[in-house]
Write a protein that holds these residues in place. Structure first.
Motif, short mmCIF file in Angstrom:
data_model
loop_
_atom_site.label_atom_id
_atom_site.label_comp_id
_atom_site.label_asym_id
_atom_site.label_seq_id
_atom_site.Cartn_x
_atom_site.Cartn_y
_atom_site.Cartn_z
N ALA A 164 0.85 -1.20 0.00
CA ALA A 164 0.00 0.00 0.00
C ALA A 164 0.88 1.25 0.00
CB ALA A 164 -0.90 0.01 1.24
N THR A 165 0.33 2.34 -0.50
CA THR A 165 1.05 3.61 -0.47
C THR A 165 0.27 4.60 0.39
OG1 THR A 165 -0.07 4.31 -2.51
CG2 THR A 165 2.09 3.31 -2.75
N VAL A 166 1.02 5.47 1.06
CA VAL A 166 0.40 6.47 1.92
C VAL A 166 -0.10 7.64 1.06
CG1 VAL A 166 0.78 8.12 3.80
CG2 VAL A 166 1.86 5.86 3.88
N VAL A 167 -1.36 7.99 1.24
CA VAL A 167 -1.97 9.13 0.56
C VAL A 167 -1.98 10.34 1.49
CG1 VAL A 167 -4.08 10.01 -0.52
CG2 VAL A 167 -3.38 7.63 -0.90
N ALA A 168 -2.37 10.12 2.75
CA ALA A 168 -2.42 11.21 3.74
C ALA A 168 -2.32 10.62 5.13
CB ALA A 168 -3.71 12.01 3.60
N ASP A 169 -1.56 11.28 5.98
CA ASP A 169 -1.41 10.85 7.37
C ASP A 169 -2.19 11.80 8.25
OD1 ASP A 169 -0.56 10.17 9.94
OD2 ASP A 169 1.46 9.67 9.26
N ARG A 170 -3.26 11.30 8.84
CA ARG A 170 -4.13 12.11 9.69
C ARG A 170 -4.04 11.69 11.16
NH1 ARG A 170 -4.39 15.32 5.71
NH2 ARG A 170 -6.02 15.07 4.15
N ARG A 171 -2.95 10.98 11.52
CA ARG A 171 -2.76 10.60 12.92
C ARG A 171 -2.60 11.85 13.76
NH1 ARG A 171 1.60 5.85 11.81
NH2 ARG A 171 2.11 7.28 10.12
N GLY A 172 -3.26 11.86 14.89
CA GLY A 172 -3.16 12.98 15.81
C GLY A 172 -3.94 14.21 15.40
N GLN A 173 -4.73 14.10 14.35
CA GLN A 173 -5.47 15.25 13.84
C GLN A 173 -6.41 15.84 14.90
OE1 GLN A 173 -7.00 14.81 9.90
NE2 GLN A 173 -8.56 16.37 10.16
N TYR A 174 -6.94 15.00 15.76
CA TYR A 174 -7.87 15.47 16.78
C TYR A 174 -7.28 15.32 18.18
CZ TYR A 174 -11.01 15.42 12.84
OH TYR A 174 -11.57 15.65 11.62
N GLY A 175 -5.96 15.35 18.28
CA GLY A 175 -5.28 15.22 19.56
C GLY A 175 -4.46 13.96 19.62
N PRO A 176 -3.65 13.80 20.66
CA PRO A 176 -2.79 12.62 20.79
C PRO A 176 -3.60 11.32 20.78
CG PRO A 176 -2.21 14.30 22.41
CD PRO A 176 -3.49 14.74 21.76
N GLY A 177 -3.09 10.34 20.07
CA GLY A 177 -3.74 9.03 20.03
C GLY A 177 -4.98 8.95 19.17
N THR A 178 -5.24 9.96 18.35
CA THR A 178 -6.43 9.96 17.50
C THR A 178 -6.02 9.82 16.04
OG1 THR A 178 -6.47 12.35 17.15
CG2 THR A 178 -7.61 11.50 19.12
N ILE B 9 -6.97 3.35 7.58
CA ILE B 9 -6.79 2.48 8.74
C ILE B 9 -6.98 3.33 9.98
CG2 ILE B 9 -5.23 0.99 10.03
CD1 ILE B 9 -4.10 0.02 7.41
N LEU B 10 -7.96 2.94 10.77
CA LEU B 10 -8.34 3.64 11.99
C LEU B 10 -7.68 2.98 13.20
CD1 LEU B 10 -12.18 3.66 11.24
CD2 LEU B 10 -10.48 5.33 10.50
N ARG B 11 -7.89 3.56 14.36
CA ARG B 11 -7.40 2.96 15.60
C ARG B 11 -8.14 1.65 15.88
NH1 ARG B 11 -8.34 6.72 20.12
NH2 ARG B 11 -10.19 7.21 18.94
N SER B 12 -7.46 0.74 16.55
CA SER B 12 -8.06 -0.55 16.91
C SER B 12 -9.13 -0.34 17.98
CB SER B 12 -6.98 -1.50 17.45
OG SER B 12 -6.53 -1.04 18.71
N PRO B 13 -10.02 -1.31 18.16
CA PRO B 13 -11.00 -1.20 19.24
C PRO B 13 -10.34 -1.00 20.61
CG PRO B 13 -11.64 -2.95 17.75
CD PRO B 13 -10.26 -2.49 17.33
N ALA B 14 -9.21 -1.67 20.86
CA ALA B 14 -8.51 -1.50 22.15
C ALA B 14 -8.02 -0.07 22.32
CB ALA B 14 -7.35 -2.48 22.25
#
Length: 138
Positions: free
Chosen positions: A93-107, A122-127
């Motif tokens: 897979a190729t990265v299109v956009a990195d939106r990690r932390g967009q709404y604060g740490p761990g988001t 790819i979103l955060r896991s249920p845990a």
């Protein structure tokens, strides 16, 4: 009376190759009794546990030219988001956009593309979601 989603269809140039690429990403297999083979212009894959939506790949003559209007949002079953992102990137897979932390740490999430350019996130896991929503000290 309402309808339900039978399966999700993804237009592509090579149905067999793209279905083979997506199988390990989703942990899916061919539909029992209906194997996908090279040269097939339609290939369906299914969740062996019967919990997820089947995905059908259909060959079309035109190539992808704009951003998808519909895309998959994937949530890791067991691994953490970032572990899953690394796994899928290593798979091609190729990265299109990195939106990690967009709404604060761990988001957030990462937008990726499959070999034919179809976007998915790819979103955060249920845990990780549960941990974020648990009040501090509990």
């Amino acid at each position: 009376m309402a309808s339900f989603i039978s399966h999700l269809t993804i237009d592509c140039s090579d149905a067999y190759s793209l279905s083979e690429w997506w199988k390990p990403v989703l942990g899916y297999d061919d539909v029992p009794g209906d194997p996908n083979l090279p040269g097939h212009d339609e290939c369906m894959i299914a969740d062996p546990a019967g919990e997820g939506t089947n995905v059908l790949f259909i060959e079309v003559p035109e190539s992808k030219s704009v951003k998808n209007r519909l895309h998959l949002d994937l949530r890791p079953r067991a691994d953490l988001r970032d572990t899953e992102i690394e796994r899928v990137i290593a798979h091609g897979a190729t990265v299109v956009a990195d939106r990690r932390g967009q709404y604060g740490p761990g988001t957030g999430w990462v937008v990726l593309a499959d070999p034919e350019g179809n976007e998915f996130c790819i979103l955060r896991s249920p845990a990780e979601v549960d941990k974020q929503s648990t009040p501090a000290g509990e």
